[in-house]
Design an enzyme around this catalytic site. Structure first.
Site, PDB file in Angstrom:
ATOM      1  N   SER A  21       0.961  -1.341  -0.091  1.00  0.00           N
ATOM      2  CA  SER A  21      -0.032  -0.044   0.175  1.00  0.00           C
ATOM      3  C   SER A  21       1.005   1.290   0.038  1.00  0.00           C
ATOM      4  O   SER A  21       0.777   2.007  -0.737  1.00  0.00           O
ATOM      5  CB  SER A  21      -0.871   0.074   1.243  1.00  0.00           C
ATOM      6  OG  SER A  21      -1.783  -1.182   1.116  1.00  0.00           O
ATOM      7  N   SER A 168     -14.862   1.671  -1.113  1.00  0.00           N
ATOM      8  CA  SER A 168     -13.425   1.489  -1.092  1.00  0.00           C
ATOM      9  C   SER A 168     -12.934   2.693  -0.849  1.00  0.00           C
ATOM     10  O   SER A 168     -13.121   3.855  -1.308  1.00  0.00           O
ATOM     11  CB  SER A 168     -12.922   0.837  -2.428  1.00  0.00           C
ATOM     12  OG  SER A 168     -11.598   0.952  -2.456  1.00  0.00           O
ATOM     13  N   GLN A 170     -10.060   3.677  -1.821  1.00  0.00           N
ATOM     14  CA  GLN A 170      -9.143   3.999  -2.824  1.00  0.00           C
ATOM     15  C   GLN A 170      -9.866   5.193  -3.816  1.00  0.00           C
ATOM     16  O   GLN A 170      -8.818   5.797  -4.457  1.00  0.00           O
ATOM     17  CB  GLN A 170      -9.216   2.542  -3.608  1.00  0.00           C
ATOM     18  CG  GLN A 170      -8.263   1.426  -3.217  1.00  0.00           C
ATOM     19  CD  GLN A 170      -8.371   0.235  -3.786  1.00  0.00           C
ATOM     20  OE1 GLN A 170      -9.115   0.290  -4.730  1.00  0.00           O
ATOM     21  NE2 GLN A 170      -7.653  -0.729  -3.289  1.00  0.00           N
ATOM     22  N   ASP A 313      -8.505  -6.565   4.749  1.00  0.00           N
ATOM     23  CA  ASP A 313      -7.138  -7.541   4.399  1.00  0.00           C
ATOM     24  C   ASP A 313      -6.718  -8.720   5.517  1.00  0.00           C
ATOM     25  O   ASP A 313      -6.165  -9.554   5.006  1.00  0.00           O
ATOM     26  CB  ASP A 313      -6.009  -6.746   3.809  1.00  0.00           C
ATOM     27  CG  ASP A 313      -6.091  -6.165   2.288  1.00  0.00           C
ATOM     28  OD1 ASP A 313      -7.090  -6.379   1.853  1.00  0.00           O
ATOM     29  OD2 ASP A 313      -5.512  -5.195   2.123  1.00  0.00           O
TER      30      ASP A 313
END
Length: 429
Positions: A21, A168, A170, A313
């Site tokens: 990441s 997300s 992201q 995760d």
């Protein structure tokens, strides 16, 4: 490729690989910053190679120069950034299977210099992108999606952006990468609970090293000042990966051998997955921390409940730990795992059940009744790096061999995983 993993305790010493990441974010910032930046250490997983290639394809940087590193298995990357592609024809960005690469580059592709086509592999182009589509279509952005590609064209504008935070994080990082360089100030308003908030903070921390600032007005509103230009710090250190360390911290708890020592971990990291230490300790794990070294000893674990909304995760390896724990454990808040490289809830339920564990799948999580003996089995790795690595660790608990399909999937994030595994005493062939 199948790997047959024989039961064997893991112990010894490991230098934890650089954070995937943090590596994505550092590569992006080095590509955006004018001047030359040396990033180290890096591990050239498929995902990081995709981000390096997309930075070049978009016209932000030339080919990165890859240099040897003093730590075996790692490299340094010298990146000359701050370039701008000339206006012209279609640019094609192959994101591999990397959701981070795809979502980070979409706002940057709206640079007014012509169309950009994104392509991917595996399940990548099936993953949700509607958060961006809802924001960008009203701005006149061309948005054409097919089964295997996305084409965008337009110019991103500063202003106010409303977006969900439960699909997300992201998407937020993508905006944080693109908005600071625009002429006006911008505001990002999160309309739902922000899941994986730690990844947003990791983005902001990496950006700060390149002189880019943003600030929270409140818990749901990010203010991004405009007219900022990233400045190369010259050299940038990439911290070690807590998501990866979680596999070995769990293995150390489950093994019957001596301690397992992990080097290079930052207890003050912005990575949310450092929560693995507190979770495992709450389950009864014996974990000692001295500086950047964590030592984990064989431990008897007890059941626990985990809300995984901020740490998705960790779910595959937590499921393995829970299979060894006394009592009934529950994982909740993990519905987003159904849209990863695989449906990770279904994949872990199927894989552990095949080995004899007692697992029930729920819409947003798993219920695991622990301490059932595990036996040898053939399990499906689902072409998912985290499923494969979690089941390799599960072999420690089994009475017979586990044959894991798609074992090569580890190269997506951790190409040296099988070498690490065997160096610590694991048997895989």
């Amino acid at each position: 490729m199948n790997k047959t993993v024989s039961p064997s305790p893991l112990s010894g010493t490991l230098q934890v690989m650089p954070s995937k990441s943090a590596s994505h974010r550092a590569v992006m910032m080095a590509a955006l910053a004018k001047g030359e930046t040396e990033l180290s250490p890096l591990q050239l997983s498929r995902d990081i190679e995709a981000t390096l290639a997309c930075a070049k394809a978009l016209g932000l940087t030339a080919q990165a120069q890859i240099l040897p590193h003093t730590l075996p298995g790692f490299v340094s990357a010298r990146i000359s950034g701050g370039q701008q592609a000339a206006a012209g024809g279609m640019r094609v960005l192959d994101c591999g299977e990397s959701g981070s690469t795809l979502r980070f580059f979409i706002p940057l592709a709206l640079d007014g210099r012509g169309p950009v086509r994104f392509v991917g592999h595996g399940r990548l182009m099936q993953r949700p992108l509607g958060v961006y589509e809802e924001m960008f279509r009203p701005l006149g952005v061309r948005w054409e999606r097919t089964e295997d590609s996305l084409t965008v064209e337009g110019r991103l504008q500063s202003g106010q952006y409303f977006l969900r935070g439960d699909v997300s994080s992201q998407f937020i990082t993508g905006l944080l990468l693109a908005l600071p360089q625009l002429a006006g100030n911008s505001v990002i308003r999160i309309t739902t609970q922000l899941e994986s908030r730690a990844y947003v903070e990791l983005t902001r921390r990496v950006q700060a090293a390149f002189g880019i600032e943003s600030f929270w007005k409140d818990g749901q509103t990010l203010v991004v000042p405009g007219s900022q230009r990233p400045v190369s710090p010259g050299r940038a250190h990439v911290e070690s990966d807590w998501s990866h360390a979680a596999f070995y911290l769990t293995a150390g708890c489950l093994s019957s051998a001596g301690p397992l020592m992990l080097h290079g971990l930052d207890m003050g990291s912005a990575q949310g997955d450092r929560a693995i230490v507190d979770i495992l300790r709450g389950m009864g794990a014996i974990i000692r921390c001295e500086g950047d070294v964590l030592t984990v000893c064989p431990s008897r674990l007890r059941a626990c409940d985990v809300d995984a909304s901020q740490i998705p995760d960790l779910v595959p390896i937590l499921a393995v730990a829970m299979a060894a724990a006394d009592g009934e454990s529950r994982i909740t808040g993990a519905a987003r795992l159904r849209i990863k490289e695989s449906d990770r809830l279904a994949a872990m339920c199927a894989a552990l059940t095949a080995c004899g564990a007692d697992v029930t799948e729920r819409p947003d999580g798993l219920v695991i009744r622990g301490c059932r003996p595990l036996h040898g089995a053939v399990v499906n790795g689902c072409n998912d790096h985290r499923i494969v690595m979690a089941m390799a660790v599960a072999s420690v608990l089994a009475s017979g061999d586990l044959t894991i399909s798609d074992a090569e999937a580890v190269s997506k994030s951790a190409p040296a995983f099988w070498e690490e595994f065997t160096a610590l005493g694991g048997h895989a062939q």
